[in-house]
Write a protein that holds these residues in place. Structure first.
Motif, PDB file in Angstrom:
ATOM      1  N   MET A   1      -2.133  -1.211   1.722  1.00  0.00           N
ATOM      2  CA  MET A   1      -1.302  -2.273   1.178  1.00  0.00           C
ATOM      3  C   MET A   1      -1.304  -3.462   2.131  1.00  0.00           C
ATOM      4  SD  MET A   1       2.603  -2.214  -0.283  1.00  0.00           S
ATOM      5  CE  MET A   1       3.480  -2.303   1.268  1.00  0.00           C
TER       6      MET A   1
ATOM      7  N   ILE B   1       0.331 -10.656   0.816  1.00  0.00           N
ATOM      8  CA  ILE B   1      -0.427 -11.820   0.354  1.00  0.00           C
ATOM      9  C   ILE B   1       0.302 -13.108   0.737  1.00  0.00           C
ATOM     10  CG2 ILE B   1      -1.430 -12.992  -1.650  1.00  0.00           C
ATOM     11  CD1 ILE B   1      -2.761 -10.320  -1.065  1.00  0.00           C
TER      12      ILE B   1
ATOM     13  N   VAL C   1       4.647 -11.288  -2.225  1.00  0.00           N
ATOM     14  CA  VAL C   1       3.616 -10.597  -2.985  1.00  0.00           C
ATOM     15  C   VAL C   1       2.793  -9.720  -2.046  1.00  0.00           C
ATOM     16  CG1 VAL C   1       1.616 -10.862  -4.508  1.00  0.00           C
ATOM     17  CG2 VAL C   1       3.493 -12.530  -4.595  1.00  0.00           C
TER      18      VAL C   1
ATOM     19  N   GLU D   1      -0.264  -6.465  -2.102  1.00  0.00           N
ATOM     20  CA  GLU D   1      -1.329  -5.962  -2.964  1.00  0.00           C
ATOM     21  C   GLU D   1      -1.758  -4.578  -2.509  1.00  0.00           C
ATOM     22  OE1 GLU D   1      -4.741  -8.447  -4.513  1.00  0.00           O
ATOM     23  OE2 GLU D   1      -5.771  -7.111  -3.106  1.00  0.00           O
TER      24      GLU D   1
ATOM     25  N   GLY E   1      -5.767  -3.722  -5.829  1.00  0.00           N
ATOM     26  CA  GLY E   1      -5.885  -4.679  -6.913  1.00  0.00           C
ATOM     27  C   GLY E   1      -4.623  -4.919  -7.723  1.00  0.00           C
ATOM     28  N   LYS E   2      -3.550  -4.204  -7.434  1.00  0.00           N
ATOM     29  CA  LYS E   2      -2.296  -4.391  -8.158  1.00  0.00           C
ATOM     30  C   LYS E   2      -1.284  -5.079  -7.254  1.00  0.00           C
ATOM     31  CE  LYS E   2      -2.915  -0.940 -11.495  1.00  0.00           C
ATOM     32  NZ  LYS E   2      -2.484  -0.924 -12.828  1.00  0.00           N
ATOM     33  N   GLU E   3      -0.559  -6.021  -7.842  1.00  0.00           N
ATOM     34  CA  GLU E   3       0.462  -6.733  -7.081  1.00  0.00           C
ATOM     35  C   GLU E   3       1.785  -5.972  -7.105  1.00  0.00           C
ATOM     36  OE1 GLU E   3       0.788 -10.705  -8.643  1.00  0.00           O
ATOM     37  OE2 GLU E   3      -0.955 -11.362  -7.485  1.00  0.00           O
TER      38      GLU E   3
END
Length: 70
Positions: A14, A17, A29, A31, A34-36
């Motif tokens: 993880m 961002i 945010v 990540e 690929g998922k927020e």
């Protein structure tokens, strides 16, 4: 040394961002694969890491505990 939820989440990949404006609220945010993962920006960054790590790790822990052999 005691591992924190953040340590485990970072070890799994993880990343942080940034802070983004999503309409009425701003969010920290993160990540993961690929998922927020969004955490309200009303929290400081250290607390945001802990909340994001909980959102990532709790379903994993529930799955693992639910599938242990008795």
């Amino acid at each position: 040394m005691k591992l924190t939820k953040r340590d485990v989440a970072e070890g799994l990949g993880m990343i942080y961002i940034d802070v983004r404006d999503r309409g009425y609220y701003d969010y920290h945010v993160f990540e993961f694969r690929g998922k927020e993962i969004l955490v309200g920006s009303y929290t400081d960054i250290e607390r945001a890491w802990e909340e994001a790590a909980e959102k990532l790790l709790e379903p994993l822990a529930d799955y693992l505990l639910g599938n242990l052999d008795d």
